[in-house]
Design a protein around this motif. Structure first.
Motif, short mmCIF file in Angstrom:
data_model
loop_
_atom_site.label_atom_id
_atom_site.label_comp_id
_atom_site.label_asym_id
_atom_site.label_seq_id
_atom_site.Cartn_x
_atom_site.Cartn_y
_atom_site.Cartn_z
N THR A 82 0.83 -1.20 0.00
CA THR A 82 0.00 0.00 0.00
C THR A 82 0.87 1.25 0.00
OG1 THR A 82 -1.83 -1.13 1.09
CG2 THR A 82 -1.75 1.27 1.32
N GLN A 83 1.91 1.26 0.82
CA GLN A 83 2.80 2.42 0.88
C GLN A 83 3.49 2.65 -0.46
OE1 GLN A 83 2.97 4.59 3.32
NE2 GLN A 83 1.63 3.44 4.68
N GLN A 84 3.90 1.59 -1.12
CA GLN A 84 4.56 1.73 -2.42
C GLN A 84 3.58 2.23 -3.48
OE1 GLN A 84 6.00 -2.31 -2.50
NE2 GLN A 84 8.11 -1.66 -2.14
N LEU A 85 2.33 1.77 -3.42
CA LEU A 85 1.33 2.26 -4.36
C LEU A 85 1.06 3.74 -4.10
CD1 LEU A 85 -0.61 1.81 -6.70
CD2 LEU A 85 -2.32 1.03 -5.03
N ALA A 86 1.04 4.14 -2.84
CA ALA A 86 0.86 5.56 -2.51
C ALA A 86 2.00 6.39 -3.09
CB ALA A 86 0.78 5.75 -1.00
N TYR A 142 -7.95 4.07 -3.71
CA TYR A 142 -8.49 4.96 -2.68
C TYR A 142 -7.63 4.89 -1.42
CZ TYR A 142 -11.40 7.12 0.79
OH TYR A 142 -11.83 7.93 1.81
N ARG A 143 -7.22 3.70 -1.04
CA ARG A 143 -6.37 3.55 0.15
C ARG A 143 -5.04 4.29 -0.05
NH1 ARG A 143 -6.51 0.36 4.55
NH2 ARG A 143 -8.30 -0.77 3.73
N ALA A 144 -4.45 4.17 -1.23
CA ALA A 144 -3.19 4.87 -1.52
C ALA A 144 -3.40 6.38 -1.45
CB ALA A 144 -2.66 4.46 -2.89
N TRP A 145 -4.51 6.86 -2.00
CA TRP A 145 -4.82 8.28 -1.90
C TRP A 145 -4.92 8.69 -0.43
CZ3 TRP A 145 -8.96 10.31 0.65
CH2 TRP A 145 -9.05 11.71 0.62
N SER A 146 -5.60 7.86 0.39
CA SER A 146 -5.81 8.21 1.80
C SER A 146 -4.48 8.28 2.56
CB SER A 146 -6.78 7.23 2.47
OG SER A 146 -6.17 5.98 2.71
N VAL A 147 -3.53 7.41 2.20
CA VAL A 147 -2.20 7.47 2.81
C VAL A 147 -1.56 8.82 2.50
CG1 VAL A 147 0.15 6.53 2.68
CG2 VAL A 147 -1.81 4.98 2.85
N ASN A 148 -1.59 9.20 1.24
CA ASN A 148 -0.95 10.46 0.83
C ASN A 148 -1.65 11.69 1.41
OD1 ASN A 148 0.93 9.06 -0.68
ND2 ASN A 148 -0.22 9.23 -2.58
N ALA A 149 -2.96 11.59 1.59
CA ALA A 149 -3.74 12.72 2.09
C ALA A 149 -3.76 12.79 3.62
CB ALA A 149 -5.17 12.64 1.55
N GLY A 150 -3.22 11.77 4.28
CA GLY A 150 -3.29 11.74 5.74
C GLY A 150 -4.69 11.45 6.25
#
Length: 156
Positions: A82-86, A142-150
């Motif tokens: 997930t972190q790598q996709l973010a 969506y999960r990757a976006w949420s990681v980047n957006a905090g």
């Protein structure tokens, strides 16, 4: 940046349609994320698998904007956390091009699409039903976006 999930097959179970739509509508308004379903070539006698994949490839090409970054989803692609996709999502944003994520039909994608891809990623080591692959991809993005957006959706 615009994200397009370009997938072969227009008929999905209701649960898959609902789940995919749910994840795609969660993105904020400044993110343009859409699903483009293209018609699968009928699996009839007399057509080779390569001919069917070639017909689907033409439909996929027509659904992709010119100059778009093409990301093929394939079981032999790069495995990402997930972190790598973010991180990849951030890199795509910085690149400035729109992104098309390509999901093949029952027989996969034509070699021409695979060979012309900017990247090849995998969703799983398992072979997934197409309906599930769409939902999984929408959720992962969506999960990757949420990681980047905090955003609190993703928790470590």
């Amino acid at each position: 940046m615009k994200l397009a999930l370009v997938a072969v097959g227009q008929r999905l179970p209701a649960w898959a349609e609902t789940a995919c739509e749910d994840y795609l509508k969660r993105f904020p308004a400044d993110w343009r994320v859409e699903l483009k379903a293209v018609k699968a070539e009928p699996r009839t006698q007399g057509k080779t698998v390569d001919a069917m994949k070639a017909a689907e490839a033409q439909r996929i090409e027509a659904a992709c904007a010119r100059g778009v970054r093409r990301v093929v989803l394939d079981e032999r692609g790069t495995r990402l956390t997930t972190q790598q996709l973010a991180q990849r999502l951030q890199a795509w944003q910085l690149d400035g091009r729109d992104v098309a994520l390509l999901i093949g039909g029952p027989d996969g994608l034509a070699d021409t699409l695979k060979d012309g891809a900017d990247e090849t990623l995998r969703l799983s080591d398992l072979t997934l039903p197409h309906a599930f692959a769409r939902v999984l991809l929408a959720e992962a993005l969506y999960r990757a976006w949420s990681v980047n957006a905090g955003h609190p959706y993703h928790r470590e």
